[in-house]
Design an enzyme around this catalytic site. Structure first.
Site, PDB file in Angstrom:
ATOM      1  N   ASP A  10       0.814  -1.219   0.000  1.00  0.00           N
ATOM      2  CA  ASP A  10       0.000   0.000   0.000  1.00  0.00           C
ATOM      3  C   ASP A  10       0.845   1.265   0.000  1.00  0.00           C
ATOM      4  O   ASP A  10       0.322   2.372  -0.155  1.00  0.00           O
ATOM      5  CB  ASP A  10      -0.959   0.010   1.202  1.00  0.00           C
ATOM      6  CG  ASP A  10      -0.218  -0.014   2.531  1.00  0.00           C
ATOM      7  OD1 ASP A  10       0.801  -0.708   2.631  1.00  0.00           O
ATOM      8  OD2 ASP A  10      -0.674   0.653   3.477  1.00  0.00           O
ATOM      9  N   ASP A  53       3.161  -7.676   0.642  1.00  0.00           N
ATOM     10  CA  ASP A  53       3.310  -7.062   1.961  1.00  0.00           C
ATOM     11  C   ASP A  53       2.103  -7.474   2.806  1.00  0.00           C
ATOM     12  O   ASP A  53       0.958  -7.375   2.356  1.00  0.00           O
ATOM     13  CB  ASP A  53       3.368  -5.533   1.842  1.00  0.00           C
ATOM     14  CG  ASP A  53       3.698  -4.887   3.176  1.00  0.00           C
ATOM     15  OD1 ASP A  53       4.891  -4.656   3.437  1.00  0.00           O
ATOM     16  OD2 ASP A  53       2.751  -4.630   3.959  1.00  0.00           O
ATOM     17  N   ASP A 334      -1.463 -61.592 -40.543  1.00  0.00           N
ATOM     18  CA  ASP A 334      -2.909 -61.717 -40.364  1.00  0.00           C
ATOM     19  C   ASP A 334      -3.242 -63.154 -39.964  1.00  0.00           C
ATOM     20  O   ASP A 334      -2.811 -64.112 -40.629  1.00  0.00           O
ATOM     21  CB  ASP A 334      -3.632 -61.350 -41.658  1.00  0.00           C
ATOM     22  CG  ASP A 334      -5.131 -61.197 -41.453  1.00  0.00           C
ATOM     23  OD1 ASP A 334      -5.557 -60.090 -41.094  1.00  0.00           O
ATOM     24  OD2 ASP A 334      -5.862 -62.194 -41.645  1.00  0.00           O
ATOM     25  N   ASN A 342     -13.863 -66.692 -33.486  1.00  0.00           N
ATOM     26  CA  ASN A 342     -14.872 -65.939 -32.743  1.00  0.00           C
ATOM     27  C   ASN A 342     -16.245 -66.599 -32.853  1.00  0.00           C
ATOM     28  O   ASN A 342     -16.982 -66.689 -31.852  1.00  0.00           O
ATOM     29  CB  ASN A 342     -14.940 -64.499 -33.259  1.00  0.00           C
ATOM     30  CG  ASN A 342     -13.788 -63.653 -32.773  1.00  0.00           C
ATOM     31  OD1 ASN A 342     -13.269 -63.866 -31.680  1.00  0.00           O
ATOM     32  ND2 ASN A 342     -13.364 -62.703 -33.587  1.00  0.00           N
ATOM     33  N   GLU A 377      -7.428 -58.609 -36.315  1.00  0.00           N
ATOM     34  CA  GLU A 377      -6.488 -59.718 -36.186  1.00  0.00           C
ATOM     35  C   GLU A 377      -5.231 -59.479 -37.000  1.00  0.00           C
ATOM     36  O   GLU A 377      -4.516 -60.414 -37.362  1.00  0.00           O
ATOM     37  CB  GLU A 377      -7.149 -61.029 -36.616  1.00  0.00           C
ATOM     38  CG  GLU A 377      -7.510 -61.115 -38.075  1.00  0.00           C
ATOM     39  CD  GLU A 377      -8.926 -60.616 -38.396  1.00  0.00           C
ATOM     40  OE1 GLU A 377      -9.461 -61.031 -39.416  1.00  0.00           O
ATOM     41  OE2 GLU A 377      -9.478 -59.820 -37.612  1.00  0.00           O
TER      42      GLU A 377
END
Length: 464
Positions: A10, A53, A334, A342, A377
């Site tokens: 200040d 400050d 591959d 699957n 794959e």
């Protein structure tokens, strides 16, 4: 702004003096004359540090710090509290509120600038990691983690073991949950190479010789196990040059050699815990970054690299091959008739097959070879510094490894699988590396069309 400092006072004369001092050190500054103005400027400008400050007309320094720490926009900004009159109680209150340092007027310019450099350097590191962590979070990589942390391991190293023992006794009362041990310089270096390296080292600046503690710090910073440890250098209050040098060499904080009083022990413990919180926050951010990078580059099922990473890596391999005039090989692999796996055994069994194939590829290729899963794959292998015969032999070895041993499923069943491979060699001309991938793909299609479970080598200049 990373290199800017917000001066809060200040008294205009004080602000002018500080601005002149900091401008001489090539810092940019902004100013505020009240706590409210400081909060507004800090939020708007994001300075690298606040020089505050604590005697302000509208609010206390502790209130300003508390509000800075509560705002996500300003919580990481380092704060140096400045005061003309300080008491041990005030220092503790300021540190608890979140001050990074307390300087009493008139302050030593050498030490103040060293402290500012240290804090700005740390703030830059923190801000960079926070930004990267935020990016990972936005990309969906960051996950909530258990915030539990184990007790800290703290090493005390002094010229005389009796001094280190006094530190341990004083701090044990303030840090009852942490493990504090006294180490010699030699044992500290041995411990630094172990998996149980300390989280914090408190080192006297002068050990057997002047500044030997600083040399020990440099040695610890050079080792991967202790590079990120918290290091606090202890000196006498009058050793200003040693303190400044320690900060510039990478000390995280400073302490005094005499911490026998309760206030001194409390302040030292607060500083150690503050540094420990920062260290653990950075560790969590590094973990987030590592995990984010892993997720961005790695296939989660097989733990192989993904297509994104493979494309980037192929470009680097092409540059290397062009520079060294040594070709590299690209294989596309591959699994044969994988859809039937699957359909017949289920997708869980299919995942087990893919995982096992990935493991066999890793086991039977060089550490320098790239292995990536680039489709359901389909796999890609890139072999740097590989001529045709070497690559063909590697491809045939992979084909045999997959064919020779059935895959053992978790439910006890076994599956016999085979793989077709397309191989291309090149890289010594300025062709796009994708050309080799296309050539390998054409060769793979040929292997599939002529009976599967075989290696087909691309003819130069062929592509799908």
């Amino acid at each position: 702004m990373a290199g800017s400092i917000l001066i809060v006072d200040d008294v205009s004369t004080n602000r002018i003096v500080l601005k002149a001092m900091l401008s001489g050190a090539r810092y940019t500054t902004s100013q505020a004359a009240s706590g409210a103005q400081a909060l507004a400027v800090a939020a708007a400008e994001q300075p690298g540090l606040v020089l505050l400050d604590v005697d302000l007309p509208d609010m206390t320094g502790i209130e300003v710090i508390t509000r800075l720490r509560a705002d996500p926009a300003t919580r990481r900004i380092p704060v140096v509290a400045v005061t003309t009159h300080t008491t041990p109680e005030m220092r503790l209150d300021l540190l608890r509120a979140g001050a990074n340092e307390i300087l009493a007027k008139p302050f030593n310019e050498l030490l103040m600038l060293a402290r500012l450099r240290s804090l700005l350097r740390e703030h830059g590191t923190d801000a960079e990691f926070a930004l990267r962590e935020a990016t990972c979070r936005e990309l969906g990589f960051a996950e909530a983690r258990n915030e539990y942390t184990s007790p800290a391991r703290v090493a005390m190293i002094a010229a005389q073991p009796e001094m280190a023992l006094r530190w341990k006794n004083a701090l044990s009362q303030q840090m009852p949950d942490d493990m504090i041990e006294v180490l010699s310089q030699e044992k500290a270096l041995a411990r630094a190479s172990s998996t149980a390296a300390p989280d914090i080292f408190m080192i006297e600046a002068d050990l057997a010789r002047p500044s030997e503690g600083l040399r020990l710090m440099s040695e610890l910073r050079s080792r991967s196990e202790t590079r990120d440890a918290v290091i606090v250098i202890a000196t006498s209050p009058s050793a200003v040059e040693s303190q400044a040098t320690a900060l510039d060499l990478g000390a995280n904080d400073l302490a005094f050699t005499n911490i026998s009083s309760p206030f001194a022990a409390q302040e030292t413990a607060l500083r150690l815990h503050s540094q420990l919180r920062r260290k653990r926050a950075l560790e969590r951010q590094r973990e987030t970054l590592d995990e984010g990078l892993r997720l961005a580059m790695v296939d989660p099922l097989t733990d192989l690299y993904n297509r994104r990473y493979a494309s980037t890596h192929l470009a680097r391999l092409a540059e290397h091959a062009l520079r060294t005039k040594r070709p590299f090989a690209v294989m596309l692999l591959d699994l044969d008739r994988f859809k039937s796996v699957n359909d017949t055994f289920g997708h869980t069994a299919g995942d087990e097959v893919l995982t096992e194939v990935a493991s066999r590829l890793r086991t039977n290729l060089r550490a320098v070879d790239l292995i990536a899963r680039i489709g359901g794959e389909e796999f890609l292998v890139a072999m740097p510094d590989a001529a045709l015969e070497e690559a063909r032999a590697a491809a045939e070895r992979l084909r045999q490894v997959i064919e020779s041993t059935p895959v053992q499923l978790l439910d006890g069943r076994t599956l016999s699988v085979t793989i077709s491979i397309g191989l291309a060699i090149g890289g010594t001309t300025r062709d796009n590396p994708q050309l080799l991938v296309d050539q390998a793909d054409t060769a793979l299609l040929g292997a599939k069309a002529t009976g599967r479970n075989q290696v087909s080598v691309a003819r130069a200049g062929t592509a799908a």
